[in-house]
Design a protein around this motif. Structure first.
Motif, PDB file in Angstrom:
ATOM      1  N   VAL A  33       2.985  21.934  -6.552  1.00  0.00           N
ATOM      2  CA  VAL A  33       2.266  22.393  -7.734  1.00  0.00           C
ATOM      3  C   VAL A  33       1.810  21.176  -8.517  1.00  0.00           C
ATOM      4  CG1 VAL A  33       2.467  23.666  -9.902  1.00  0.00           C
ATOM      5  CG2 VAL A  33       3.605  24.512  -7.847  1.00  0.00           C
ATOM      6  N   GLY A  34       0.545  21.176  -8.900  1.00  0.00           N
ATOM      7  CA  GLY A  34       0.014  20.068  -9.694  1.00  0.00           C
ATOM      8  C   GLY A  34       0.106  20.395 -11.169  1.00  0.00           C
ATOM      9  N   LEU A  35       0.514  19.419 -11.954  1.00  0.00           N
ATOM     10  CA  LEU A  35       0.555  19.598 -13.405  1.00  0.00           C
ATOM     11  C   LEU A  35      -0.428  18.600 -13.989  1.00  0.00           C
ATOM     12  CD1 LEU A  35       1.889  20.759 -15.999  1.00  0.00           C
ATOM     13  CD2 LEU A  35       3.621  18.984 -15.787  1.00  0.00           C
ATOM     14  N   ILE A  36      -1.517  19.136 -14.561  1.00  0.00           N
ATOM     15  CA  ILE A  36      -2.526  18.225 -15.102  1.00  0.00           C
ATOM     16  C   ILE A  36      -2.723  18.492 -16.588  1.00  0.00           C
ATOM     17  CG2 ILE A  36      -3.725  17.975 -12.904  1.00  0.00           C
ATOM     18  CD1 ILE A  36      -5.890  19.857 -14.030  1.00  0.00           C
ATOM     19  N   GLY A  37      -3.486  17.623 -17.201  1.00  0.00           N
ATOM     20  CA  GLY A  37      -3.754  17.752 -18.621  1.00  0.00           C
ATOM     21  C   GLY A  37      -4.179  16.417 -19.166  1.00  0.00           C
ATOM     22  N   PRO A  38      -4.951  16.413 -20.256  1.00  0.00           N
ATOM     23  CA  PRO A  38      -5.411  15.143 -20.823  1.00  0.00           C
ATOM     24  C   PRO A  38      -4.237  14.300 -21.308  1.00  0.00           C
ATOM     25  CG  PRO A  38      -6.463  17.036 -21.885  1.00  0.00           C
ATOM     26  CD  PRO A  38      -5.386  17.573 -21.028  1.00  0.00           C
ATOM     27  N   ASN A  39      -4.515  13.037 -21.659  1.00  0.00           N
ATOM     28  CA  ASN A  39      -3.460  12.163 -22.190  1.00  0.00           C
ATOM     29  C   ASN A  39      -2.783  12.810 -23.383  1.00  0.00           C
ATOM     30  OD1 ASN A  39      -3.506   9.929 -20.549  1.00  0.00           O
ATOM     31  ND2 ASN A  39      -5.292   9.074 -21.593  1.00  0.00           N
ATOM     32  N   GLY A  40      -1.463  12.723 -23.426  1.00  0.00           N
ATOM     33  CA  GLY A  40      -0.734  13.243 -24.577  1.00  0.00           C
ATOM     34  C   GLY A  40      -0.586  14.740 -24.563  1.00  0.00           C
ATOM     35  N   ALA A  41      -0.845  15.369 -23.431  1.00  0.00           N
ATOM     36  CA  ALA A  41      -0.760  16.829 -23.363  1.00  0.00           C
ATOM     37  C   ALA A  41       0.690  17.304 -23.330  1.00  0.00           C
ATOM     38  CB  ALA A  41      -1.501  17.347 -22.145  1.00  0.00           C
ATOM     39  N   LEU A 209      -2.133  24.972  -9.590  1.00  0.00           N
ATOM     40  CA  LEU A 209      -2.267  24.015 -10.687  1.00  0.00           C
ATOM     41  C   LEU A 209      -1.768  24.622 -11.987  1.00  0.00           C
ATOM     42  CD1 LEU A 209      -5.705  22.150 -10.595  1.00  0.00           C
ATOM     43  CD2 LEU A 209      -3.475  21.349  -9.895  1.00  0.00           C
ATOM     44  N   LEU A 210      -1.134  23.777 -12.789  1.00  0.00           N
ATOM     45  CA  LEU A 210      -0.777  24.157 -14.148  1.00  0.00           C
ATOM     46  C   LEU A 210      -1.538  23.191 -15.052  1.00  0.00           C
ATOM     47  CD1 LEU A 210       3.087  24.195 -13.654  1.00  0.00           C
ATOM     48  CD2 LEU A 210       1.614  26.209 -13.755  1.00  0.00           C
ATOM     49  N   VAL A 211      -2.155  23.715 -16.109  1.00  0.00           N
ATOM     50  CA  VAL A 211      -2.879  22.829 -17.009  1.00  0.00           C
ATOM     51  C   VAL A 211      -2.251  22.881 -18.392  1.00  0.00           C
ATOM     52  CG1 VAL A 211      -5.116  22.147 -17.910  1.00  0.00           C
ATOM     53  CG2 VAL A 211      -4.968  23.381 -15.741  1.00  0.00           C
ATOM     54  N   LEU A 212      -1.906  21.705 -18.882  1.00  0.00           N
ATOM     55  CA  LEU A 212      -1.247  21.591 -20.176  1.00  0.00           C
ATOM     56  C   LEU A 212      -2.234  20.959 -21.148  1.00  0.00           C
ATOM     57  CD1 LEU A 212       1.712  22.387 -20.624  1.00  0.00           C
ATOM     58  CD2 LEU A 212       2.334  19.990 -20.392  1.00  0.00           C
ATOM     59  N   HIS A 213      -2.304  21.509 -22.373  1.00  0.00           N
ATOM     60  CA  HIS A 213      -3.168  20.920 -23.388  1.00  0.00           C
ATOM     61  C   HIS A 213      -2.497  21.085 -24.731  1.00  0.00           C
ATOM     62  CE1 HIS A 213      -6.631  19.353 -25.291  1.00  0.00           C
ATOM     63  NE2 HIS A 213      -7.031  20.493 -25.823  1.00  0.00           N
ATOM     64  N   HIS A 214      -2.354  19.996 -25.489  1.00  0.00           N
ATOM     65  CA  HIS A 214      -1.625  20.018 -26.759  1.00  0.00           C
ATOM     66  C   HIS A 214      -0.276  20.712 -26.599  1.00  0.00           C
ATOM     67  CE1 HIS A 214      -4.852  18.154 -28.738  1.00  0.00           C
ATOM     68  NE2 HIS A 214      -5.644  19.198 -28.822  1.00  0.00           N
ATOM     69  N   GLY A 215       0.405  20.479 -25.504  1.00  0.00           N
ATOM     70  CA  GLY A 215       1.736  21.029 -25.297  1.00  0.00           C
ATOM     71  C   GLY A 215       1.771  22.464 -24.812  1.00  0.00           C
ATOM     72  N   ALA A 216       0.628  23.128 -24.762  1.00  0.00           N
ATOM     73  CA  ALA A 216       0.634  24.540 -24.339  1.00  0.00           C
ATOM     74  C   ALA A 216       0.009  24.683 -22.957  1.00  0.00           C
ATOM     75  CB  ALA A 216      -0.121  25.392 -25.339  1.00  0.00           C
TER      76      ALA A 216
END
Lengths: 251, 318
Positions: A33-41, A209-216
């Protein structure tokens, strides 16, 4: 197959900052499983929550049916929740061999030092570092340090392997070698959570894929679908550019 | 390799043990001090050498051992039992304290451990009803011939030294030692590979303490009189790490070699430069930091010789 590792409404706050916000997901045995998200996510924080470095402020972490929210990092390691660090963390004065032996001795099944070194040789051969087993870890190049990190976590006999940016700073050829290793690790039935910036890497090996943004968690699912998701594109490019991109696409 | 080290050590013990048969009282006294300091240096090696935590608490353990032994012996308990009581007391003290101060790292830990010595000294000197305060405490003397007494304490100290050496060899080849070395090099990574860092550090701290307690109690019985300034010397707390570092911290033979080198130098400077010897201790520390950061055992003398030769030949060609 039932859920192997499950996070239920996990949040982590540092003072007033909510680094991980109400995240729930589950991993099954043997999947990548890929965990992606911008810097600081909050990707690395999430790994820290799972491995007990920063226990969750709210919510529960369940591993193989057992609640492990409050575990200490060494307990996580012994349960089979292994991780690599974004910034590699070798034992600099020890040989490459002993670095890996440390993983086998403490994280793997309890055994003597000689046996641990034997295991270590096998894992070093797997990642291709056996020829330099006797060098001190501090003398390694960056790609080799990343491989050492990988061998060390493999020696711990992991059930879930969290790879935090193992490919950062590698060139294209080196990334292909690393991807091949990741696939071969997965074939052993080890669940892999791949935290990654490079989309090429994530897209080519991840089944989900899981996408994280601002912790969510803002998106979850098949890679192709997720990367075309409106929220995900906005998270990466910002609303304005996302809109422009969409208009260009439709034009 | 390991057998060679053990043999060397046994030979060294034998030399020290033979001193009463061929040397005068002063040499025997030095041998007792040497054995005692070696015990302290080997003890410090567990926390400062293997684990890499710069502890300055040695004097606290030693001083508490002095007082625990003296007080118990004063109360009429036989000498050997008093020594054991002091050992157990200091071990418990270190375990409780370790669980608290080992949360600190680096400089903070170092300063915290110095504070332990000072607090112990103040408590002991203030608690007059129990410890005699600044007047000190008398310990019953052994009523034997002085030479027999000296020989007896020499063999007790050597016995302690043999025990601490055996523990060192065991730890060095055991997962405990491996884990401690991991902690020294990268504590976060050690945690991540499954080392129970808190437990390992507390064990190392207790190992670094309990025989200091025994040595303190034996010392108290030997000299017959203790007071707070003598028992909780801040100088002792500096000397012991310097001895270990001089020989090579984290090695099996380092503490013995370092202590021997240091005590011989110290005796020499005491004898010849009475008012300057502390300044000379300072110079040794500075020299150590600049020229032998790894200690005598970890220095590649071949490289030093090669470098000197290289310089000579470069000078010749110029």
């Amino acid at each position: 197959m039932s859920d192997y590792l499950r996070l239920e409404n996990v949040s982590k706050t540092f003072g007033g900052i909510r680094a991980v916000n109400d995240v729930s997901f589950a991993l099954k045995q043997g999947e990548i499983v890929g965990l992606i998200g911008p810097n600081g996510a909050g990707k690395t924080t999430l790994v820290n929550v799972i491995t007990g470095v920063h226990p969750a402020s709210l919510g529960r972490v369940i591993f193989q049916g057992e609640e492990v929210t409050r575990q200490k990092p060494f307990q996580a390691a012994r349960r089979g929740l292994a991780r690599t660090f974004q910034i590699v963390q070798p034992f600099p004065e020890m040989t490459v061999l002993d670095n890996v032996a440390a993983g086998a001795l403490f994280g793997g099944s309890p055994e003597g030092l000689a046996e641990a070194r034997e295991h270590a040789h096998r894992h070093l051969a797997f990642v291709g570092l056996d020829p330099i087993a006797d060098q001190p870890a501090a003398s390694l190049t960056l790609p080799n340090r990343k491989r050492l990190e990988l061998a060390k976590s493999l020696a711990m006999n992991p059930k879930v392997l969290m790879l935090d940016e193992v490919n950062a700073g590698l060139n294209t050829g080196e990334i292909d070698t690393a991807l091949d290793l990741i696939r071969r690790i997965s074939e052993r039935g080890i669940t892999i959570l791949l935290i990654e910036h490079l989309m090429k890497v994530v897209m080519s090996v991840s089944q989900r894929l899981l996408v994280l943004h601002h912790g969510a968690l803002i998106a979850e699912g098949e890679p192709q679908k997720v990367v075309n998701d409106q929220h995900v594109v906005e998270a990466y490019l910002g609303e304005k550019f996302a809109k422009r991109l969409k208009e260009m696409g439709h034009a | 390799m390991r057998a060679a080290k053990v043999l060397l050590f046994v030979a060294w013990i034998a030399v020290l043990a033979a001193t009463p048969f061929f040397a005068d009282n002063n040499i025997v006294r030095t041998a007792i001090m040497l054995a005692m300091y070696s015990v302290l240096a080997y003890s410090w090696n567990f926390i400062g050498g293997f684990t890499g935590y710069p502890s300055f608490a040695t004097a606290a353990f030693f001083g508490l051992g002095c007082y625990a032994g003296a007080i118990v012996e004063h109360a009429g308990v036989p000498m050997a039992l008093a020594w054991i009581a002091a050992t157990v007391f200091v071990a418990l003290f270190a375990a409780v304290l370790g669980a608290i101060v080992l949360r600190l790292r680096g400089h903070y830990f170092a300063i915290g451990s110095i504070a332990i010595v000072e607090v112990c000294r103040l408590v002991v000197s203030s608690w007059s009803s129990l410890t005699g305060g600044g007047n000190g405490l008398n310990v019953p003397l052994l009523m034997w011939h002085p030479n027999t007494v000296a020989m007896f304490f020499l063999y007790v100290m050597l016995g302690l030294l043999a025990i601490v050496f055996a523990i060192t060899v065991f730890v060095d080849n055991h997962r405990l030692g491996f884990g401690l070395k991991c902690i020294r090099q990268n504590e976060d990574a050690a945690d991540m590979v499954g080392v129970n860092t808190t437990r390992y550090k507390v064990i190392a701290f207790v190992l670094s303490a309990f025989l200091c307690g025994t040595a303190g109690a034996v010392y108290a019985s030997w000299v017959g009189y203790i007071d707070p300034t003598d028992s909780f010397q801040i100088l002792l707390t500096v000397k012991v790490p310097v001895m270990t570092l001089l020989g090579g911290a984290g090695t099996v033979l380092g503490p013995a070699i370092g202590t021997a080198a240091f005590v011989v130098l110290e005796e020499f400077f005491w004898a010849n430069f009475l008012s300057w010897n502390r300044a000379i201790l300072g110079l040794i520390i500075v020299f150590l930091i600049f020229f032998l950061p790894g200690g005598l055992l970890n220095t590649s003398f071949r490289r030093v010789v090669r470098r000197l030769r290289g310089r000579e030949s470069a000078g010749a060609s110029a």
